[in-house]
Design an enzyme around this catalytic site. Structure first.
Site, PDB file in Angstrom:
ATOM      1  N   LYS A 171       0.937  -1.213   0.115  1.00 39.30           N
ATOM      2  CA  LYS A 171       0.087   0.022   0.111  1.00 39.30           C
ATOM      3  C   LYS A 171       0.890   1.341   0.001  1.00 39.30           C
ATOM      4  O   LYS A 171       1.471   1.415   1.057  1.00 39.30           O
ATOM      5  CB  LYS A 171      -0.935   0.011   1.167  1.00 39.30           C
ATOM      6  CG  LYS A 171      -1.943   1.015   1.367  1.00 39.30           C
ATOM      7  CD  LYS A 171      -1.514   2.327   1.859  1.00 39.30           C
ATOM      8  CE  LYS A 171      -2.496   3.393   1.716  1.00 39.30           C
ATOM      9  NZ  LYS A 171      -1.945   4.818   1.874  1.00 39.30           N
ATOM     10  N   GLU A 246       9.670   0.557  11.434  1.00 43.74           N
ATOM     11  CA  GLU A 246      10.596   1.521  11.124  1.00 43.74           C
ATOM     12  C   GLU A 246       9.889   2.956  11.402  1.00 43.74           C
ATOM     13  O   GLU A 246       9.028   3.613  10.773  1.00 43.74           O
ATOM     14  CB  GLU A 246      11.413   1.595   9.797  1.00 43.74           C
ATOM     15  CG  GLU A 246      12.526   2.472   9.988  1.00 43.74           C
ATOM     16  CD  GLU A 246      12.312   3.681   9.015  1.00 43.74           C
ATOM     17  OE1 GLU A 246      12.644   4.795   9.699  1.00 43.74           O
ATOM     18  OE2 GLU A 246      12.464   3.852   7.703  1.00 43.74           O
ATOM     19  N   CYS A 280      13.904  10.399   8.023  1.00 41.19           N
ATOM     20  CA  CYS A 280      13.817   9.857   9.326  1.00 41.19           C
ATOM     21  C   CYS A 280      15.074   9.824  10.075  1.00 41.19           C
ATOM     22  O   CYS A 280      15.135   9.885  11.222  1.00 41.19           O
ATOM     23  CB  CYS A 280      13.016   8.450   9.522  1.00 41.19           C
ATOM     24  SG  CYS A 280      13.934   7.335   8.120  1.00 41.19           S
ATOM     25  N   GLU A 379      10.564  16.045  16.403  1.00 43.83           N
ATOM     26  CA  GLU A 379      11.180  15.835  15.161  1.00 43.83           C
ATOM     27  C   GLU A 379      10.688  16.792  14.328  1.00 43.83           C
ATOM     28  O   GLU A 379       9.282  17.014  14.046  1.00 43.83           O
ATOM     29  CB  GLU A 379      11.006  14.535  14.773  1.00 43.83           C
ATOM     30  CG  GLU A 379      11.589  14.021  13.329  1.00 43.83           C
ATOM     31  CD  GLU A 379      11.257  12.799  12.847  1.00 43.83           C
ATOM     32  OE1 GLU A 379      12.118  12.008  12.033  1.00 43.83           O
ATOM     33  OE2 GLU A 379      10.249  12.109  13.162  1.00 43.83           O
TER      34      GLU A 379
END
Length: 476
Positions: A171, A246, A280, A379
């Site tokens: 997906k 992750e 990331c 972040e």
């Protein structure tokens, strides 16, 4: 026909509503994909489930041959894939080409690594027994991938899964599904058997729920936010489904006073501003010892001011657009919060919101940052480098580890003993020591704490798609 649903080696839009894909640098529509849901996902899972027995029964060399064909096709179509990626994600074309090469490297690596799935023989405790361990593919894999690396985040999951003998349902994100479509087209061209690779674009909630609740799916692999990762864990618990996650990062960069400062500054800029800071593992906060603080800032500012902001297709562009308004506003919020609390913006610090729905933010360096500021605790996922002064190695380590996340970290030191002590003390799954760009297909990628479960890449990335079976043989 709008491609975006590929089930059992057939493309179909099923007459579904369309999702528009826009270039974040221009606002132009660059394509559409069908808005699939539960029904289409179930069909894709059924196709993968039916294909699993024959695919898993192939020997490793035959599966590798398909992956080698896919690798060759990705190399052949590198420019096309890169241009498609830049058009839907916005990253500079040179970075898109680098990502295609990175994505292809996973296919190449696992084509070979799949031939080295070894079991073992265990010395028995009795003369009339023999004991063995074998490795077998986990089964149907459901993959949910992010928008920021539209090619690499697919091949990093798909290549080891297929090499191990699993079948695959992916997906892609609604923001960048077109690269995924083209990759699956190349899988089709490479001749993968029916049902081995399947693609469903569309409603995240419906597709995700079906992947998580359908018992035919034995493993979920996901790259995205920690918040969504926690939700997936909860939903997968009903079937104790195998998970690889992750998740979010908040990477620190530690610059010790024995570092090569010009080099450390260049590597910091390379890490921080790659993909416009929308990665990331990019450095999100920088801790510099006071002895070299001013010198480091001077070099970082000089390197940052060389970067050009613009459309990814324009020559010389280093920083593309933010992916959407929410991302843009988060960056502005972090910068404003820091400045209001006494930090100083020494370069950049401005954004540009256009009427066509595009968002750009200047590469920014903020100094005199304090640990209480928002940018040091969340972040940013944007082109801002906040720099905090520290005194000792221990203080730098303390601040670096002061987060629930543990994906990537960086340290710059020219002293082996000192550097190794810092590396060992950092609670992160990845540490770049004098290296701002540590990712490689042959190395394990993943985090500690709330940054996820499992690893992708390297030997560990293949093990994630294998089950261990112990066989005890009694002998008469």
């Amino acid at each position: 026909m709008d491609k975006g649903i590929f089930i059992n080696n057939e493309w179909a839009d099923h007459g579904l509503e369309k999702i528009e894909v826009r270039n974040p640098a221009t606002g132009e529509i660059v394509g559409t994909v069908p808005k699939g849901g539960k029904k289409e996902t179930k069909s894709a899972i059924d196709a993968a489930h039916d294909a699993f027995p024959s695919w898993s029964a192939l020997n490793a060399y035959d599966r590798a041959a398909y992956l080698e064909k896919l690798y060759d096709l990705m190399v052949k179509h590198e420019d096309e894939l890169a241009e498609l990626m830049t058009s839907e994600m916005g990253k500079p074309l040179k970075e898109s080409k680098g990502e295609v090469q990175y994505a292809a490297s996973f296919v190449k690596w696992y084509a070979e690594e799949g031939k080295r799935v070894y079991g073992r023989t265990i010395p028995p405790s009795k003369d009339n027994k023999r004991m063995q361990v074998i490795k077998q593919p986990v089964g149907v894999v459901g993959a949910i991938t992010p928008w920021n690396f539209p090619a690499a985040m697919i091949t990093r999951k798909m290549a080891p899964a297929l090499a191990a003998g699993c079948t695959f349902v992916v997906k892609p994100p609604k923001e960048t599904p077109l690269t995924a479509v083209r990759l699956v087209e190349l899988c089709e061209e490479a001749g993968f058997p029916k049902g081995v690779v399947n693609l469903v674009s569309g409603k995240s909630s419906e597709i995700g729920d079906e992947l998580l609740t359908n018992p035919k799916v034995r493993k979920i692999t996901f790259t995205g936010s920690t918040e969504i990762g926690k939700t997936l864990m909860e939903k997968a618990s009903g079937q104790v489904k195998n998970l690889s996650l992750e998740l979010g990062g908040h990477a620190p960069i530690v610059v010790l006073d024995d570092a090569d400062i010009p080099y450390a500054a260049k590597q910091t800029v390379a890490s921080k501003f790659r993909n416009g800071g929308q990665t990331c593992i990019c450095g999100n906060r920088v801790y510099v010892q006071e002895k070299v603080y001013d010198e480091f800032i001077k070099h970082v500012v000089a390197e940052t001011e060389k970067l050009k902001v613009g459309n990814g297709f324009e020559d010389g562009t280093d920083i593309g657009p933010m992916i959407n308004k929410d991302a843009y506003e988060k960056v502005g919020k972090h910068v404003e919060n820091a400045v209001n609390q006494g930090a100083k913006c020494v370069t950049g610090g401005k954004g540009h919101e256009a009427e066509n729905g595009t968002y750009f933010y200047e590469p920014t360096v903020i100094i005199d940052v304090q640990p209480s500021m928002l940018i040091m605790n969340e972040e940013t996922f944007g082109p801002v480098a906040p720099i905090q002064k520290v005194k000792t190695d221990e203080e730098a380590i303390k601040y670096a580890n002061m987060t629930p996340f543990g994906l990537a970290s960086y340290v710059f030191s020219e002293n082996y003993s000192r550097g190794m002590k810092v590396v060992e003390a950092l609670d992160y799954g990845i540490v770049g020591w004098n290296d701002g760009l540590p990712s490689a297909a042959q190395a394990p990628f993943g985090g500690m704490k709330q940054s996820g479960l499992g690893r992708e890449g390297g030997l560990e990335g293949l093990e994630a798609y294998l089950e261990t079976k112990y066989i005890s043989i009694g002998m008469k």
